[in-house]
Design a protein around this motif. Sequence first.
Motif, PDB file in Angstrom:
ATOM      1  N   ILE A 181      30.219  45.434  17.584  1.00 21.99           N
ATOM      2  CA  ILE A 181      30.970  45.207  18.709  1.00 21.99           C
ATOM      3  C   ILE A 181      30.562  43.577  18.967  1.00 21.99           C
ATOM      4  O   ILE A 181      29.903  42.936  18.314  1.00 21.99           O
ATOM      5  CB  ILE A 181      29.882  45.912  19.963  1.00 21.99           C
ATOM      6  CG1 ILE A 181      28.564  45.405  20.034  1.00 21.99           C
ATOM      7  CG2 ILE A 181      30.062  47.262  19.907  1.00 21.99           C
ATOM      8  CD1 ILE A 181      27.786  46.113  21.265  1.00 21.99           C
ATOM      9  N   GLU A 182      31.589  43.065  19.864  1.00 20.82           N
ATOM     10  CA  GLU A 182      31.521  41.451  20.071  1.00 20.82           C
ATOM     11  C   GLU A 182      30.600  41.190  21.141  1.00 20.82           C
ATOM     12  O   GLU A 182      30.749  41.269  22.378  1.00 20.82           O
ATOM     13  CB  GLU A 182      33.129  41.097  20.481  1.00 20.82           C
ATOM     14  CG  GLU A 182      33.967  41.407  19.466  1.00 20.82           C
ATOM     15  CD  GLU A 182      33.589  40.419  18.031  1.00 20.82           C
ATOM     16  OE1 GLU A 182      33.143  39.480  18.285  1.00 20.82           O
ATOM     17  OE2 GLU A 182      33.833  41.135  17.050  1.00 20.82           O
ATOM     18  N   ALA A 183      29.254  41.103  20.619  1.00 23.66           N
ATOM     19  CA  ALA A 183      27.890  41.047  21.638  1.00 23.66           C
ATOM     20  C   ALA A 183      27.052  39.943  20.714  1.00 23.66           C
ATOM     21  O   ALA A 183      27.113  40.001  19.694  1.00 23.66           O
ATOM     22  CB  ALA A 183      27.379  42.148  21.957  1.00 23.66           C
ATOM     23  N   SER A 184      26.080  39.432  21.558  1.00 24.15           N
ATOM     24  CA  SER A 184      25.098  38.642  21.053  1.00 24.15           C
ATOM     25  C   SER A 184      23.711  38.754  21.764  1.00 24.15           C
ATOM     26  O   SER A 184      23.821  39.120  22.978  1.00 24.15           O
ATOM     27  CB  SER A 184      25.500  37.119  21.036  1.00 24.15           C
ATOM     28  OG  SER A 184      25.591  36.634  22.316  1.00 24.15           O
ATOM     29  N   GLY A 185      22.723  38.322  21.064  1.00 20.23           N
ATOM     30  CA  GLY A 185      21.447  38.722  21.972  1.00 20.23           C
ATOM     31  C   GLY A 185      20.835  40.246  22.131  1.00 20.23           C
ATOM     32  O   GLY A 185      20.157  40.499  23.199  1.00 20.23           O
ATOM     33  N   LEU A 186      21.466  40.966  21.325  1.00 18.18           N
ATOM     34  CA  LEU A 186      21.251  42.618  21.471  1.00 18.18           C
ATOM     35  C   LEU A 186      19.607  42.731  21.084  1.00 18.18           C
ATOM     36  O   LEU A 186      19.188  42.192  20.117  1.00 18.18           O
ATOM     37  CB  LEU A 186      22.105  43.347  20.956  1.00 18.18           C
ATOM     38  CG  LEU A 186      23.622  43.255  21.312  1.00 18.18           C
ATOM     39  CD1 LEU A 186      24.479  44.337  20.334  1.00 18.18           C
ATOM     40  CD2 LEU A 186      23.828  43.413  22.531  1.00 18.18           C
TER      41      LEU A 186
END
Length: 333
Positions: free
Chosen positions: A107-112
Amino acid sequence: MKRSLTYSLLVLLLLAAIPVLADVEEQRIQAVERASKWVVSIRTHRPGKSEPGIGSGVVLRSDGYILTNAHVVKGAKVVKVHLKNGKSYTAKVWKMAADQDLALLKIEASGLPVARIGNSDKVRLGQTVIAIGDPLGFTGTVTVGTVGGLNRNVETRGIKYRNLIQTDAAINPGSSGGALVNLQGEVIGINALVYTGPSSGYDKAQGLGFAIPINSAIQLARQLVTSQPKNPTSSKPWLGLAGENLTPQKAQDFGIKARIGVLVTSVTSASPAAQGGIQVGDAITAIDGTTVRTVPEMLRILAGHRPGDSIRLTVWRGENRLTLPVTLDQQSQ
């Protein structure tokens, strides 16, 4: 006197055990709080299915790589990932290893928040374990059990599972892809299946849940991350409906004034079509003013768009002509 002394000793032993039990319970609660942050909900949308499939996943990297079971996402047109913070993403199926029932999503996410990885080689019989996932759609469900077996081999659904961790922590449809964790809040397995025995010759078994050891799952996941994605340039739009060519007879059966177009036969829940108000029995006759006569024509027009595009569908519902705005989503594979 002797009986009184025995009774006193039993009371003292029970009182001494209370803090220990309280410590174990607190340890279990902390493990759940820690692990729940990186277990995600997965909903899959398949052609011809009005309701989504249910599964779970484990966040492996803060930049959006998620591990789940291959059977959770197999055949899905669109895969949705829902995080504990309420955010939702359309995932790409990065790679699948169907023979080992593992899949890597992106998924296009960061800081998970990222899973704490344990060592499945150190798991012991009788050890307390916790299963976290979405059984039957009940998001973030926690069940507790013990390790009842190690290195189990099970063949089901055409897959030969090897060296599984057996547990009586409840695992049900929707739990697949979720985490099996220890009391330190470390993932030691990926929940994969509940086995009820062969199709014939036995009464249905209960309490036989199995997880893929995290050591082998992580080893495979590292290979999948570094390999090319399944569809590296895939950005196909998704509308989320099925249909057939409208015929004069069908138009008459549904009381539709239009005589050409695409008759909607199913609408996937939570899809762009559903959110736009499309219903079974509607007839789509135009997209952005361009006439739609057949299913291939509709697909050709949609192929000229990108995920995120807003389109306007001209729809006949009985004798009423409607214009419905729809925002296209992205296919996962």
